[in-house]
Design a protein around this motif. Structure first.
Motif, PDB file in Angstrom:
ATOM      1  N   LYS A  69      33.112   2.776 -48.686  1.00 28.63           N
ATOM      2  CA  LYS A  69      33.883   2.449 -49.889  1.00 28.63           C
ATOM      3  C   LYS A  69      35.136   1.629 -49.623  1.00 28.63           C
ATOM      4  CE  LYS A  69      32.213   6.367 -52.599  1.00 28.63           C
ATOM      5  NZ  LYS A  69      32.573   7.563 -53.407  1.00 28.63           N
ATOM      6  N   SER A  70      35.491   1.432 -48.365  1.00 28.28           N
ATOM      7  CA  SER A  70      36.676   0.634 -48.050  1.00 28.28           C
ATOM      8  C   SER A  70      36.432  -0.837 -48.386  1.00 28.28           C
ATOM      9  CB  SER A  70      37.029   0.780 -46.573  1.00 28.28           C
ATOM     10  OG  SER A  70      37.443   2.099 -46.284  1.00 28.28           O
ATOM     11  N   ASN A  71      37.527  -1.562 -48.576  1.00 29.51           N
ATOM     12  CA  ASN A  71      37.443  -3.000 -48.837  1.00 29.51           C
ATOM     13  C   ASN A  71      37.428  -3.730 -47.502  1.00 29.51           C
ATOM     14  OD1 ASN A  71      37.511  -5.497 -50.144  1.00 29.51           O
ATOM     15  ND2 ASN A  71      39.747  -5.559 -50.097  1.00 29.51           N
ATOM     16  N   TYR A  72      36.266  -4.210 -47.093  1.00 27.29           N
ATOM     17  CA  TYR A  72      36.103  -4.807 -45.781  1.00 27.29           C
ATOM     18  C   TYR A  72      36.046  -6.331 -45.844  1.00 27.29           C
ATOM     19  CZ  TYR A  72      34.749  -0.178 -44.002  1.00 27.29           C
ATOM     20  OH  TYR A  72      34.734   1.135 -43.640  1.00 27.29           O
ATOM     21  N   VAL A  73      36.509  -6.959 -44.753  1.00 34.26           N
ATOM     22  CA  VAL A  73      36.240  -8.365 -44.503  1.00 34.26           C
ATOM     23  C   VAL A  73      34.913  -8.437 -43.753  1.00 34.26           C
ATOM     24  CG1 VAL A  73      37.036 -10.458 -43.340  1.00 34.26           C
ATOM     25  CG2 VAL A  73      38.704  -8.887 -44.370  1.00 34.26           C
ATOM     26  N   GLU A  74      34.006  -9.279 -44.221  1.00 35.15           N
ATOM     27  CA  GLU A  74      32.701  -9.388 -43.578  1.00 35.15           C
ATOM     28  C   GLU A  74      32.819 -10.113 -42.238  1.00 35.15           C
ATOM     29  OE1 GLU A  74      30.140  -7.808 -44.695  1.00 35.15           O
ATOM     30  OE2 GLU A  74      31.171  -7.202 -46.545  1.00 35.15           O
TER      31      GLU A  74
ATOM     32  N   THR B 107      42.437  -7.707 -42.372  1.00 34.63           N
ATOM     33  CA  THR B 107      42.496  -6.282 -42.677  1.00 34.63           C
ATOM     34  C   THR B 107      41.253  -5.672 -42.022  1.00 34.63           C
ATOM     35  OG1 THR B 107      41.379  -6.716 -44.782  1.00 34.63           O
ATOM     36  CG2 THR B 107      43.782  -6.611 -44.817  1.00 34.63           C
ATOM     37  N   ALA B 108      40.745  -4.579 -42.497  1.00 34.91           N
ATOM     38  CA  ALA B 108      39.589  -3.940 -41.867  1.00 34.91           C
ATOM     39  C   ALA B 108      38.352  -4.829 -41.976  1.00 34.91           C
ATOM     40  CB  ALA B 108      39.321  -2.592 -42.522  1.00 34.91           C
ATOM     41  N   ILE B 109      37.655  -4.991 -40.867  1.00 40.24           N
ATOM     42  CA  ILE B 109      36.421  -5.766 -40.811  1.00 40.24           C
ATOM     43  C   ILE B 109      35.248  -4.805 -40.890  1.00 40.24           C
ATOM     44  CG2 ILE B 109      35.064  -7.383 -39.407  1.00 40.24           C
ATOM     45  CD1 ILE B 109      37.720  -8.232 -38.090  1.00 40.24           C
ATOM     46  N   ARG B 110      34.168  -5.251 -41.530  1.00 47.03           N
ATOM     47  CA  ARG B 110      32.978  -4.402 -41.641  1.00 47.03           C
ATOM     48  C   ARG B 110      32.261  -4.353 -40.283  1.00 47.03           C
ATOM     49  NH1 ARG B 110      30.025  -2.597 -45.950  1.00 47.03           N
ATOM     50  NH2 ARG B 110      31.082  -4.034 -47.369  1.00 47.03           N
ATOM     51  N   THR B 111      32.668  -3.412 -39.461  1.00 48.37           N
ATOM     52  CA  THR B 111      32.036  -3.199 -38.164  1.00 48.37           C
ATOM     53  C   THR B 111      31.429  -1.805 -38.136  1.00 48.37           C
ATOM     54  OG1 THR B 111      34.028  -2.250 -37.154  1.00 48.37           O
ATOM     55  CG2 THR B 111      33.777  -4.664 -37.052  1.00 48.37           C
ATOM     56  N   ALA B 112      30.589  -1.564 -37.145  1.00 52.04           N
ATOM     57  CA  ALA B 112      29.973  -0.248 -37.024  1.00 52.04           C
ATOM     58  C   ALA B 112      31.023   0.841 -36.850  1.00 52.04           C
ATOM     59  CB  ALA B 112      29.002  -0.252 -35.845  1.00 52.04           C
ATOM     60  N   THR B 113      32.054   0.547 -36.057  1.00 51.27           N
ATOM     61  CA  THR B 113      33.102   1.541 -35.825  1.00 51.27           C
ATOM     62  C   THR B 113      33.873   1.848 -37.098  1.00 51.27           C
ATOM     63  OG1 THR B 113      33.352   0.867 -33.517  1.00 51.27           O
ATOM     64  CG2 THR B 113      35.200   2.032 -34.527  1.00 51.27           C
ATOM     65  N   ASN B 114      34.265   0.806 -37.835  1.00 52.24           N
ATOM     66  CA  ASN B 114      35.025   1.033 -39.063  1.00 52.24           C
ATOM     67  C   ASN B 114      34.196   1.749 -40.121  1.00 52.24           C
ATOM     68  OD1 ASN B 114      37.373  -0.075 -38.093  1.00 52.24           O
ATOM     69  ND2 ASN B 114      36.976  -2.109 -38.918  1.00 52.24           N
ATOM     70  N   LEU B 115      32.921   1.425 -40.209  1.00 51.83           N
ATOM     71  CA  LEU B 115      32.056   2.125 -41.170  1.00 51.83           C
ATOM     72  C   LEU B 115      31.948   3.603 -40.824  1.00 51.83           C
ATOM     73  CD1 LEU B 115      29.222  -0.523 -41.619  1.00 51.83           C
ATOM     74  CD2 LEU B 115      30.776   0.290 -43.402  1.00 51.83           C
ATOM     75  N   ALA B 116      31.864   3.906 -39.538  1.00 51.97           N
ATOM     76  CA  ALA B 116      31.769   5.310 -39.120  1.00 51.97           C
ATOM     77  C   ALA B 116      33.068   6.057 -39.401  1.00 51.97           C
ATOM     78  CB  ALA B 116      31.429   5.381 -37.633  1.00 51.97           C
ATOM     79  N   ASP B 117      34.199   5.369 -39.237  1.00 50.70           N
ATOM     80  CA  ASP B 117      35.500   6.018 -39.400  1.00 50.70           C
ATOM     81  C   ASP B 117      35.958   6.083 -40.853  1.00 50.70           C
ATOM     82  OD1 ASP B 117      35.634   6.375 -36.686  1.00 50.70           O
ATOM     83  OD2 ASP B 117      36.964   4.669 -36.333  1.00 50.70           O
ATOM     84  N   MET B 118      35.648   5.037 -41.641  1.00 50.73           N
ATOM     85  CA  MET B 118      36.224   4.918 -42.985  1.00 50.73           C
ATOM     86  C   MET B 118      35.195   4.930 -44.105  1.00 50.73           C
ATOM     87  SD  MET B 118      39.318   2.173 -42.323  1.00 50.73           S
ATOM     88  CE  MET B 118      38.294   0.867 -41.668  1.00 50.73           C
ATOM     89  N   GLY B 119      33.918   4.854 -43.771  1.00 47.10           N
ATOM     90  CA  GLY B 119      32.884   4.908 -44.795  1.00 47.10           C
ATOM     91  C   GLY B 119      32.650   3.580 -45.484  1.00 47.10           C
TER      92      GLY B 119
END
Length: 236
Positions: free
Chosen positions: A204-209, A190-202
């Protein structure tokens, strides 16, 4: 000389490729890092330090959607490392794009998703297969949870279809190459904790490290997974 690992999609900082490169450099692999822009991948390579004698880290650039350019790249990688053997290829190169409902989808956006996700995986596989066969090596592909039976491709038809193609490519390689001793598996996060995803989704999302993804990839290319091929590991 340490075993050679090829990593594609190692460009921008804060992304998955950066974490994978750091993980495998620390594990003592020689690395061929590949991105579309040479300046980006050279910056990532400069951040890594060899930890054992004979370990080399090189930077390369090519348009991996172009089979001829990718073949030339593979030849350059093998020459730079003075080898004909590759322990593993990890196909990280790709990208996300939401194209919306099909009646609103831009055809150019559809084709781009296939080019950056599926075409790059095909050309990379084709170019490095001889070296993987010689080493009895393995391939790891990146699909997506959206392309799995339990995932949702809503609004993501192009991306999910391209990633479904990657998963089918993986299964075909696993079957075709079994007699050659080459294994192929895929990770579908699912969504990975990357710089791009953090910028787009913030936050609070449930990220895969990123480090968790690196651990799974490390297992898939290890001797412990010598009987594992044709599998998709979903991370959420």
């Amino acid at each position: 000389m340490s075993s050679l690992l090829v990593l594609t999609g190692i460009g921008r900082p804060g992304q998955l490729g950066e974490a994978l490169a750091r993980h495998f450099a620390a594990a003592g692999f020689s690395l061929a890092l590949i991105a579309r822009k040479l300046t980006d991948v050279e910056a990532r390579a400069a951040e890594l330090q060899p930890v054992r004698d004979g370990q080399r880290i090189t930077a390369h650039a090519a348009d991996l959607a172009d089979p001829a350019a990718t073949q030339a790249l593979a030849d350059d990688v093998l020459s730079a490392h003075a080898t004909t053997r590759v322990h593993a290829v990890v196909c990280v190169a790709g990208g996300f794009g939401a194209t919306g409902p099909l009646d609103e989808a831009d055809p150019d956006g559809w084709h781009q998703q296939f080019a950056i996700n599926l075409d790059t995986a095909f050309a990379t596989t084709r170019a490095f297969l001889p070296a993987l066969r010689e080493a009895g090596g393995s391939l790891v592909y990146f699909g997506s949870a959206a392309a799995t039976p339990s995932g949702s491709p809503k609004g993501l038809a192009a991306y999910a279809a391209a990633k479904s193609g990657v998963l089918t490519l993986m299964r075909a390689v696993a079957l075709d190459e079994k007699l050659h001793g080459v294994r192929a598996n895929a990770v579908a996060p699912t969504a990975i904790r990357t710089a791009t995803n953090l910028a787009d989704m913030g936050e609070k999302s449930n990220y895969v490290e990123r480090e968790s993804v690196a651990d799974v990839v490390a297992f898939l290319i290890s001797p412990a997974a010598r009987n594992v091929t044709g599998q998709v590991i979903t991370l959420s």
